[in-house]
Every structure is written in structure tokens, then in C-alpha cells.
Design a protein around this motif. Structure first.
Motif, PDB file in Angstrom:
ATOM      1  N   GLU A  81       0.781  -1.235   0.068  1.00 43.99           N
ATOM      2  CA  GLU A  81       0.063   0.070   0.041  1.00 43.99           C
ATOM      3  C   GLU A  81       0.826   1.167  -0.127  1.00 43.99           C
ATOM      4  O   GLU A  81       1.750   1.305   0.944  1.00 43.99           O
ATOM      5  CB  GLU A  81      -0.879   0.108   1.191  1.00 43.99           C
ATOM      6  CG  GLU A  81      -1.857   1.177   1.389  1.00 43.99           C
ATOM      7  CD  GLU A  81      -2.621   1.103   2.703  1.00 43.99           C
ATOM      8  OE1 GLU A  81      -2.834   2.167   3.306  1.00 43.99           O
ATOM      9  OE2 GLU A  81      -3.054  -0.033   2.871  1.00 43.99           O
ATOM     10  N   ARG A  82       0.633   2.103  -0.881  1.00 35.91           N
ATOM     11  CA  ARG A  82       1.400   3.274  -0.863  1.00 35.91           C
ATOM     12  C   ARG A  82       0.681   4.153   0.213  1.00 35.91           C
ATOM     13  O   ARG A  82      -0.489   4.177   0.585  1.00 35.91           O
ATOM     14  CB  ARG A  82       0.791   4.292  -2.303  1.00 35.91           C
ATOM     15  CG  ARG A  82       1.548   3.905  -3.556  1.00 35.91           C
ATOM     16  CD  ARG A  82       1.077   4.396  -4.797  1.00 35.91           C
ATOM     17  NE  ARG A  82       1.861   5.855  -4.656  1.00 35.91           N
ATOM     18  CZ  ARG A  82       0.937   6.864  -4.859  1.00 35.91           C
ATOM     19  NH1 ARG A  82      -0.439   6.792  -5.162  1.00 35.91           N
ATOM     20  NH2 ARG A  82       1.628   8.081  -4.999  1.00 35.91           N
ATOM     21  N   VAL A  83       1.869   5.055   0.748  1.00 38.82           N
ATOM     22  CA  VAL A  83       1.466   5.780   2.130  1.00 38.82           C
ATOM     23  C   VAL A  83       1.988   7.325   1.338  1.00 38.82           C
ATOM     24  O   VAL A  83       2.952   7.527   1.562  1.00 38.82           O
ATOM     25  CB  VAL A  83       1.974   5.340   3.449  1.00 38.82           C
ATOM     26  CG1 VAL A  83       1.532   6.230   4.572  1.00 38.82           C
ATOM     27  CG2 VAL A  83       1.353   3.996   3.668  1.00 38.82           C
ATOM     28  N   THR A  84       1.122   8.041   1.016  1.00 44.00           N
ATOM     29  CA  THR A  84       1.865   9.152   0.412  1.00 44.00           C
ATOM     30  C   THR A  84       1.822  10.418   1.670  1.00 44.00           C
ATOM     31  O   THR A  84       1.134  10.330   2.668  1.00 44.00           O
ATOM     32  CB  THR A  84       0.521   9.840  -0.617  1.00 44.00           C
ATOM     33  OG1 THR A  84      -0.275  10.249   0.055  1.00 44.00           O
ATOM     34  CG2 THR A  84       0.497   8.719  -1.572  1.00 44.00           C
ATOM     35  N   GLY A  85       2.786  11.117   1.218  1.00 41.05           N
ATOM     36  CA  GLY A  85       3.066  12.349   2.493  1.00 41.05           C
ATOM     37  C   GLY A  85       1.937  13.129   2.796  1.00 41.05           C
ATOM     38  O   GLY A  85       1.419  13.353   3.859  1.00 41.05           O
ATOM     39  N   ILE A  86       0.997  13.519   1.617  1.00 41.23           N
ATOM     40  CA  ILE A  86       0.045  14.225   2.058  1.00 41.23           C
ATOM     41  C   ILE A  86      -1.220  13.757   2.527  1.00 41.23           C
ATOM     42  O   ILE A  86      -1.845  14.126   3.587  1.00 41.23           O
ATOM     43  CB  ILE A  86      -0.474  15.039   0.855  1.00 41.23           C
ATOM     44  CG1 ILE A  86      -1.688  16.158   1.014  1.00 41.23           C
ATOM     45  CG2 ILE A  86      -0.997  14.256  -0.513  1.00 41.23           C
ATOM     46  CD1 ILE A  86      -2.011  17.031   0.056  1.00 41.23           C
ATOM     47  N   ASP A  87      -1.442  12.427   2.185  1.00 44.49           N
ATOM     48  CA  ASP A  87      -2.319  11.782   2.883  1.00 44.49           C
ATOM     49  C   ASP A  87      -2.013  11.022   4.197  1.00 44.49           C
ATOM     50  O   ASP A  87      -2.982  10.862   5.106  1.00 44.49           O
ATOM     51  CB  ASP A  87      -2.917  10.360   1.998  1.00 44.49           C
ATOM     52  CG  ASP A  87      -3.361  10.715   0.699  1.00 44.49           C
ATOM     53  OD1 ASP A  87      -4.338  11.599   0.843  1.00 44.49           O
ATOM     54  OD2 ASP A  87      -3.307   9.987  -0.284  1.00 44.49           O
ATOM     55  N   MET A  88      -0.783  10.856   4.623  1.00 48.16           N
ATOM     56  CA  MET A  88      -0.592  10.514   5.929  1.00 48.16           C
ATOM     57  C   MET A  88      -0.551  11.807   6.728  1.00 48.16           C
ATOM     58  O   MET A  88      -1.260  11.883   7.858  1.00 48.16           O
ATOM     59  CB  MET A  88       0.979  10.234   6.035  1.00 48.16           C
ATOM     60  CG  MET A  88       1.399   9.755   7.125  1.00 48.16           C
ATOM     61  SD  MET A  88       0.848   8.046   7.582  1.00 48.16           S
ATOM     62  CE  MET A  88       0.072   8.490   9.135  1.00 48.16           C
ATOM     63  N   MET A  89      -0.417  12.984   6.103  1.00 47.47           N
ATOM     64  CA  MET A  89      -0.504  14.331   7.048  1.00 47.47           C
ATOM     65  C   MET A  89      -2.209  14.357   7.278  1.00 47.47           C
ATOM     66  O   MET A  89      -2.535  14.740   8.547  1.00 47.47           O
ATOM     67  CB  MET A  89      -0.173  15.378   6.206  1.00 47.47           C
ATOM     68  CG  MET A  89      -0.602  16.718   6.629  1.00 47.47           C
ATOM     69  SD  MET A  89       0.219  18.180   6.069  1.00 47.47           S
ATOM     70  CE  MET A  89      -0.848  19.641   6.893  1.00 47.47           C
ATOM     71  N   LEU A  90      -2.980  14.016   6.341  1.00 44.80           N
ATOM     72  CA  LEU A  90      -4.439  14.034   6.558  1.00 44.80           C
ATOM     73  C   LEU A  90      -4.835  13.061   7.341  1.00 44.80           C
ATOM     74  O   LEU A  90      -5.842  13.230   8.538  1.00 44.80           O
ATOM     75  CB  LEU A  90      -5.020  14.153   5.073  1.00 44.80           C
ATOM     76  CG  LEU A  90      -4.853  15.359   4.398  1.00 44.80           C
ATOM     77  CD1 LEU A  90      -5.497  14.970   2.934  1.00 44.80           C
ATOM     78  CD2 LEU A  90      -5.231  16.656   4.659  1.00 44.80           C
ATOM     79  N   LYS A  91      -4.313  11.903   7.261  1.00 48.13           N
ATOM     80  CA  LYS A  91      -4.723  10.783   8.210  1.00 48.13           C
ATOM     81  C   LYS A  91      -4.556  11.397   9.829  1.00 48.13           C
ATOM     82  O   LYS A  91      -5.161  10.963  10.535  1.00 48.13           O
ATOM     83  CB  LYS A  91      -3.777   9.464   7.918  1.00 48.13           C
ATOM     84  CG  LYS A  91      -4.178   8.499   8.868  1.00 48.13           C
ATOM     85  CD  LYS A  91      -5.565   7.831   9.047  1.00 48.13           C
ATOM     86  CE  LYS A  91      -5.665   6.628   9.762  1.00 48.13           C
ATOM     87  NZ  LYS A  91      -6.987   6.177   9.919  1.00 48.13           N
ATOM     88  N   LEU A  92      -3.400  11.907  10.133  1.00 46.52           N
ATOM     89  CA  LEU A  92      -2.758  12.153  11.273  1.00 46.52           C
ATOM     90  C   LEU A  92      -3.880  13.344  11.686  1.00 46.52           C
ATOM     91  O   LEU A  92      -3.812  13.627  12.815  1.00 46.52           O
ATOM     92  CB  LEU A  92      -1.382  12.829  11.312  1.00 46.52           C
ATOM     93  CG  LEU A  92      -0.459  11.907  11.799  1.00 46.52           C
ATOM     94  CD1 LEU A  92       1.107  12.428  11.593  1.00 46.52           C
ATOM     95  CD2 LEU A  92      -0.419  11.497  12.990  1.00 46.52           C
ATOM     96  N   CYS A  93      -4.059  14.409  10.710  1.00 44.77           N
ATOM     97  CA  CYS A  93      -4.858  15.314  11.206  1.00 44.77           C
ATOM     98  C   CYS A  93      -6.350  14.825  11.577  1.00 44.77           C
ATOM     99  O   CYS A  93      -6.917  15.132  12.716  1.00 44.77           O
ATOM    100  CB  CYS A  93      -5.314  16.283  10.009  1.00 44.77           C
ATOM    101  SG  CYS A  93      -3.683  17.407   9.664  1.00 44.77           S
ATOM    102  N   LYS A  94      -6.918  13.820  10.933  1.00 46.23           N
ATOM    103  CA  LYS A  94      -8.003  13.120  11.453  1.00 46.23           C
ATOM    104  C   LYS A  94      -7.808  12.880  12.794  1.00 46.23           C
ATOM    105  O   LYS A  94      -8.839  12.757  13.811  1.00 46.23           O
ATOM    106  CB  LYS A  94      -8.346  12.082  10.617  1.00 46.23           C
ATOM    107  CG  LYS A  94      -9.831  11.137  10.754  1.00 46.23           C
ATOM    108  CD  LYS A  94     -10.128  10.341   9.738  1.00 46.23           C
ATOM    109  CE  LYS A  94     -11.290   9.621  10.096  1.00 46.23           C
ATOM    110  NZ  LYS A  94     -11.713   8.482   9.095  1.00 46.23           N
ATOM    111  N   GLU A  95      -6.873  11.740  13.033  1.00 52.10           N
ATOM    112  CA  GLU A  95      -6.638  10.903  14.299  1.00 52.10           C
ATOM    113  C   GLU A  95      -6.496  12.259  15.400  1.00 52.10           C
ATOM    114  O   GLU A  95      -6.936  12.079  16.520  1.00 52.10           O
ATOM    115  CB  GLU A  95      -5.487  10.210  14.245  1.00 52.10           C
ATOM    116  CG  GLU A  95      -5.747   8.997  13.121  1.00 52.10           C
ATOM    117  CD  GLU A  95      -6.988   8.165  13.689  1.00 52.10           C
ATOM    118  OE1 GLU A  95      -7.098   8.054  14.874  1.00 52.10           O
ATOM    119  OE2 GLU A  95      -7.758   7.934  12.557  1.00 52.10           O
TER     120      GLU A  95
END
Length: 235
Positions: A81-95
Motif C-alpha cells: 500500500e502506498r502511503v503518500t506524504g499528504i495523505d499521511m498528513m491528512l490521516k494524522l489530522c483526522k486522528e
């Protein structure tokens, strides 16, 4: 779990698995930082020992690039699974929103971090973004004091790579937050100043093709991917 691709460590964790670990780092007061890994960085690191050391010093090296997934498959690895920088940032923002963790945005041109903050507050009602600072501020004392006084636990750093990773390594032990992520141009994308590839390109890991269609003069850079995969095959 990590795999080693041409001397560079890469995590096999998913977004959810990484989010759990990062929240634990905050709760236990552990310093950690995230760097995005793609074929271009790995190839540059073959000739640049400092870059290789920098990338391997990260706590979490996320597989941001379809070429990294292909390389893992060629080597019968576990990264799927790709873990892109911006999507990891958004995931962290959600959490962070769900768990009451405080965020600081540092970097980009004046005004961009503030615009990104406003957009994130729309996307994640209740998010705690406790401060912003543009990347043109060069007074180290001001930067460190501003971040520490904010009470942030997560810092997103948008200074471009590898400047942002070098900054994180040089400063994280002097700063109070636990989690640091270099996010490149993510503030520009979130603020709406820069367009991201359409969802269909993202889904299939074809952002590189979208960029090539928009900017045909980039074609020489795209040759790095086949060169990278050939090098992986040769071991």
C-alpha cells in the motif's frame, strides 16, 4: 516492519498502523519523525551518503511512490500500500482531531500555512491547530520559542526535501512536540494554491503520469523509475 530497498529502509505499515504508532509516540513522549520515500530519493541516495543517512534516521519511512511498491513486489516483500506524504498528513489530522492532539504548521511562503490551517479547520471540525509560522522566518530562537509555546504535539514541516528533514533532525530534540513530518508542498495543495492529481490518477498511483501530461518537459525525470527498477532487479 521495515524492508531495505537499495540501502534505504522503508516501512510496510498501512495508514492505520502508522496512526496507532504515532499516537502512542505522543502519549509516551517519544520523538519520532516521518519521511516520504520514492524512487527518485532512493536513486539520489545511491550517490549521496548524507542523504542516505538522513533518510535512514527517520523513525518511519513511508512508501510514497508506486515504484517503491513495485520494487517490494520484485523482491517478494510485504509493502502493498502506498502511503503518500499528504495523505499521511491528512490521516494524522483526522486522528489528532479525534484524540485531542495539538498541531503546528511550519513552512511554505507567507500566508500559505494560515490558508492551510483554515482549510483543515473546515475539513476536520474541532481540529486543534495551535500555531503557524511561515518558512521565511529564519530566526532560530523565534521558531523554537513559537513552536514550544504553542503546546503542539505534532509539527508538519513544509520546507521542501531534504531541507525539511535536515531541519527536523537538527531541532526535534530542542522542541517539545513528539511527532514531526516533512510534508513538502502539502500546505500549497491543502490551501488550494496548487492542484493535486485527480482522484483516478491517485487511486492507481499515476500522479507521475498526470504531472508528465501537464508538464511534458519532465520526461527525463520519469526515466528514473525504469532505471530504479532495473537496479532493484540487479540487487
Amino acid at each position: 516492519m521495515k524492508e531495505n530497498i537499495l540501502g534505504i529502509d522503508v516501512c510496510s505499515d498501512t495508514y492505520d498502523e502508522l496512526a496507532v504508532k504515532l499516537l502512542q509516540d505522543i502519549d509516551k513522549g517519544r520523538k519520532s519523525f516521518i519521511v516520504a520515500i520514492n524512487p527518485e530519493k532512493i536513486m539520489k541516495a545511491q550517490e549521496d551518503r548524507e542523504l542516505k543517512s538522513l533518510l535512514n534516521q527517520a523513525t518511519y519511512q513511508i512508501p510514497d511512490g508506486i515504484g517503491v511498491i513495485l520494487a517490494s513486489k520484485l523482491k517478494k516483500g510485504r509493502i502493498r500500500e502506498r502511503v503518500t506524504g499528504i495523505d499521511m498528513m491528512l490521516k494524522l489530522c483526522k486522528e489528532a482531531t479525534n484524540n485531542g492532539k495539538r498541531i503546528f504548521l511550519y513552512g511554505a511562503k507567507p500566508g500559505i500555512a494560515d490558508e492551510a490551517k483554515a482549510k483543515l479547520e473546515e475539513m476536520f471540525p474541532g481540529i486543534l491547530i495551535v500555531g503557524t509560522l511561515n518558512g521565511y522566518e529564519k530566526n532560530e530562537e523565534v521558531i523554537e520559542r513559537t513552536i514550544n509555546d504553542s503546546g503542539a504535539e505534532i509539527v508538519f514541516v513544509a520546507l521542501g526535501s531534504p531541507a525539511q528533514e535536515n531541519w527536523i533532525i537538527a531541532h526535534k530534540e530542542k522542541l517539545n512536540p513528539s511527532v514531526y513530518q516533512g510534508v513538502g508542498g502539502s500546505f500549497d495543495v491543502i490551501s488550494g494554491r496548487l492542484n493535486r492529481a485527480p482522484a483516478v490518477f491517485q487511486k492507481f498511483g499515476l500522479e507521475w503520469l498526470y504531472r508528465l501530461l501537464k508538464e511534458p518537459w519532465r520526461w527525463k525525470r520519469q526515466l528514473e523509475l525504469p532505471r530504479f527498477l532495473l537496479r532493484v532487479l540487479r540487487g
